[in-house]
Design a protein around this motif. Structure first.
Motif, PDB file in Angstrom:
ATOM      1  N   THR A 191       4.390   7.711 -14.238  1.00  0.00           N
ATOM      2  CA  THR A 191       4.496   9.078 -13.441  1.00  0.00           C
ATOM      3  C   THR A 191       5.925   9.538 -13.833  1.00  0.00           C
ATOM      4  O   THR A 191       5.981  10.896 -13.569  1.00  0.00           O
ATOM      5  CB  THR A 191       4.384   8.651 -12.267  1.00  0.00           C
ATOM      6  N   TRP A 210       3.618   1.451  -8.613  1.00  0.00           N
ATOM      7  CA  TRP A 210       2.767   1.792  -7.568  1.00  0.00           C
ATOM      8  C   TRP A 210       1.199   1.197  -8.135  1.00  0.00           C
ATOM      9  O   TRP A 210       1.097   1.050  -9.241  1.00  0.00           O
ATOM     10  CB  TRP A 210       2.428   3.396  -7.349  1.00  0.00           C
ATOM     11  N   SER A 211       0.438   0.887  -7.110  1.00  0.00           N
ATOM     12  CA  SER A 211      -0.937   0.506  -7.436  1.00  0.00           C
ATOM     13  C   SER A 211      -1.908   1.028  -6.445  1.00  0.00           C
ATOM     14  O   SER A 211      -1.351   1.354  -5.123  1.00  0.00           O
ATOM     15  CB  SER A 211      -0.874  -0.856  -7.485  1.00  0.00           C
ATOM     16  N   ARG A 212      -3.103   1.220  -6.830  1.00  0.00           N
ATOM     17  CA  ARG A 212      -4.196   1.318  -5.550  1.00  0.00           C
ATOM     18  C   ARG A 212      -4.378   0.131  -4.862  1.00  0.00           C
ATOM     19  O   ARG A 212      -4.761   0.588  -3.505  1.00  0.00           O
ATOM     20  CB  ARG A 212      -5.686   1.635  -6.289  1.00  0.00           C
ATOM     21  N   HIS A 213      -4.133  -1.071  -4.997  1.00  0.00           N
ATOM     22  CA  HIS A 213      -4.305  -2.324  -4.310  1.00  0.00           C
ATOM     23  C   HIS A 213      -2.926  -2.818  -4.002  1.00  0.00           C
ATOM     24  O   HIS A 213      -2.054  -2.749  -5.247  1.00  0.00           O
ATOM     25  CB  HIS A 213      -5.193  -2.954  -4.678  1.00  0.00           C
ATOM     26  N   VAL A 226       2.296   3.324 -12.758  1.00  0.00           N
ATOM     27  CA  VAL A 226       0.984   2.825 -11.945  1.00  0.00           C
ATOM     28  C   VAL A 226       0.486   1.570 -12.728  1.00  0.00           C
ATOM     29  O   VAL A 226       0.610   1.512 -14.235  1.00  0.00           O
ATOM     30  CB  VAL A 226       0.069   3.871 -11.938  1.00  0.00           C
ATOM     31  N   GLU A 242      -1.756  -2.068 -12.527  1.00  0.00           N
ATOM     32  CA  GLU A 242      -3.318  -2.671 -12.045  1.00  0.00           C
ATOM     33  C   GLU A 242      -3.238  -4.246 -11.999  1.00  0.00           C
ATOM     34  O   GLU A 242      -2.462  -4.691 -13.459  1.00  0.00           O
ATOM     35  CB  GLU A 242      -4.525  -2.049 -12.822  1.00  0.00           C
ATOM     36  N   PRO A 268       0.898  -1.176   0.208  1.00  0.00           N
ATOM     37  CA  PRO A 268      -0.063   0.107  -0.024  1.00  0.00           C
ATOM     38  C   PRO A 268       0.970   1.429   0.004  1.00  0.00           C
ATOM     39  O   PRO A 268       1.879   1.314   0.818  1.00  0.00           O
ATOM     40  CB  PRO A 268      -0.669  -0.115   1.473  1.00  0.00           C
ATOM     41  N   GLY A 269       0.750   1.873  -0.923  1.00  0.00           N
ATOM     42  CA  GLY A 269       1.423   3.222  -1.010  1.00  0.00           C
ATOM     43  C   GLY A 269       2.763   3.098  -1.720  1.00  0.00           C
ATOM     44  O   GLY A 269       3.430   4.290  -1.859  1.00  0.00           O
ATOM     45  N   ASP A 301      -0.551   3.885 -16.046  1.00  0.00           N
ATOM     46  CA  ASP A 301      -0.056   5.181 -16.277  1.00  0.00           C
ATOM     47  C   ASP A 301       1.424   5.350 -16.034  1.00  0.00           C
ATOM     48  O   ASP A 301       1.957   4.495 -15.552  1.00  0.00           O
ATOM     49  CB  ASP A 301      -0.718   6.075 -15.219  1.00  0.00           C
TER      50      ASP A 301
END
Length: 75
Positions: free
Chosen positions: A62, A45-48, A68, A70, A25-26, A60
């Motif tokens: 950055t 990075w990922s939202r989950h 980013v 999924e 996370p993060g 994405d």
């Protein structure tokens, strides 16, 4: 070729990769992504959270070396 077209050709967005360092996370974690005729490592990075060895899709970019992702389901 314009700079935009060249950037789109070099972009990892939409490419499929595999997590080599779990994404917490993060974040970040690390993924290997097939781009530009080879395989390159990116900070990811990922939202989950995503565990090591999972397939992912880049959604994405950055920076030049950060993306980013999924989860991408295995067939």
């Amino acid at each position: 070729m314009t700079d935009r077209e060249d950037d789109e050709d070099q972009s990892p967005v939409g490419a499929i990769g595999r997590v080599t360092v779990s994404i917490p996370p993060g974040g970040p974690g690390e993924v290997l992504v097939a781009v530009r005729g080879g395989t390159e490592a990116f900070a990811a990075w990922s939202r989950h959270p995503i565990p090591k060895h999972e397939r992912v899709i880049v959604v994405d970019r950055t920076s030049a070396r950060s993306v980013v992702v999924e989860h991408f389901p295995d067939p």
